[in-house]
Design a protein around this motif. Structure first.
Motif, short mmCIF file in Angstrom:
data_model
loop_
_atom_site.label_atom_id
_atom_site.label_comp_id
_atom_site.label_asym_id
_atom_site.label_seq_id
_atom_site.Cartn_x
_atom_site.Cartn_y
_atom_site.Cartn_z
N UNK A 1 0.87 -1.08 -0.15
CA UNK A 1 -0.17 -0.06 0.06
C UNK A 1 1.01 1.26 0.02
N UNK A 2 0.37 2.20 -0.97
CA UNK A 2 1.48 3.40 -0.85
C UNK A 2 0.41 4.61 -0.92
N UNK A 3 0.64 5.62 -0.16
CA UNK A 3 -0.16 6.75 -0.22
C UNK A 3 0.67 8.03 -0.11
N UNK A 4 0.23 9.19 0.10
CA UNK A 4 1.05 10.58 0.16
C UNK A 4 1.52 10.34 1.66
N UNK A 5 1.01 9.70 2.64
CA UNK A 5 1.35 9.49 4.12
C UNK A 5 2.37 8.34 4.26
N UNK A 6 2.40 7.26 3.38
CA UNK A 6 3.09 6.30 3.76
C UNK A 6 4.00 5.60 2.31
N UNK A 7 5.11 5.38 2.63
CA UNK A 7 5.77 4.44 1.51
C UNK A 7 6.41 3.42 2.07
N UNK A 8 5.87 2.22 1.34
CA UNK A 8 6.28 0.82 1.81
C UNK A 8 7.18 0.09 0.60
N UNK A 9 8.35 -0.49 1.19
CA UNK A 9 9.12 -1.34 0.25
C UNK A 9 9.07 -2.68 0.90
N UNK A 10 8.59 -3.66 0.11
CA UNK A 10 8.31 -4.86 0.74
C UNK A 10 8.99 -6.15 -0.05
N UNK A 11 9.40 -7.19 0.64
CA UNK A 11 9.95 -8.45 0.24
C UNK A 11 9.25 -9.58 0.88
N UNK A 12 9.16 -10.77 0.20
CA UNK A 12 8.98 -11.82 0.78
C UNK A 12 10.24 -12.77 0.98
N UNK A 13 10.53 -13.24 2.15
CA UNK A 13 11.32 -14.04 2.75
C UNK A 13 11.04 -15.57 2.88
#
Length: 114
Positions: A1-13
């Motif tokens: 999820x990304x919005x003006x308030x939040x930046x998420x960088x994700x990975x599956x391990x």
């Protein structure tokens, strides 16, 4: 999820979800949890708060996590991140996916109401 308030960088391990999250504004998650059991996140999370401050609400208490601290959020919580918070978080993939389906649905509904 990304919005003006939040930046998420994700990975599956393997069976784990890993997220690096940056919050530019105060982030109230309570409305996004509607529809989960007790309207609370049921996924456990382990993490490290790089910057900022986070408040975690449970049914019977609240916890504060400050920059430089590691944390564990047990199932049955709702977080609130202050502006400027950055964190690295690890969560079991199955529980994370179930939770995010509800959160993303609620997020989309909130966007259509604007």
């Amino acid at each position: 999820m990304e919005s003006k308030e939040l930046i998420t960088r994700e990975a599956e391990w393997g069976d784990m979800h890993v997220g690096y999250e940056t919050y530019d504004k105060d982030s109230e998650w309570e409305p996004l949890h509607k529809g989960l059991p007790d309207d609370l996140c049921q996924c456990p999370h382990w993490g490290y708060l790089l910057k900022g401050r986070m408040k975690v609400k449970y049914k019977d208490h609240e916890e504060i996590v400050n920059a430089g601290e590691v944390y564990y959020m047990e199932p049955g919580h709702v977080p609130f991140m202050e502006a400027g918070t950055e964190l690295m978080e690890f969560s079991p993939m199955a529980e994370y996916t179930e939770t995010m389906e509800v959160i993303n649905r609620n997020f989309d509904l909130m966007q259509t109401k604007k």
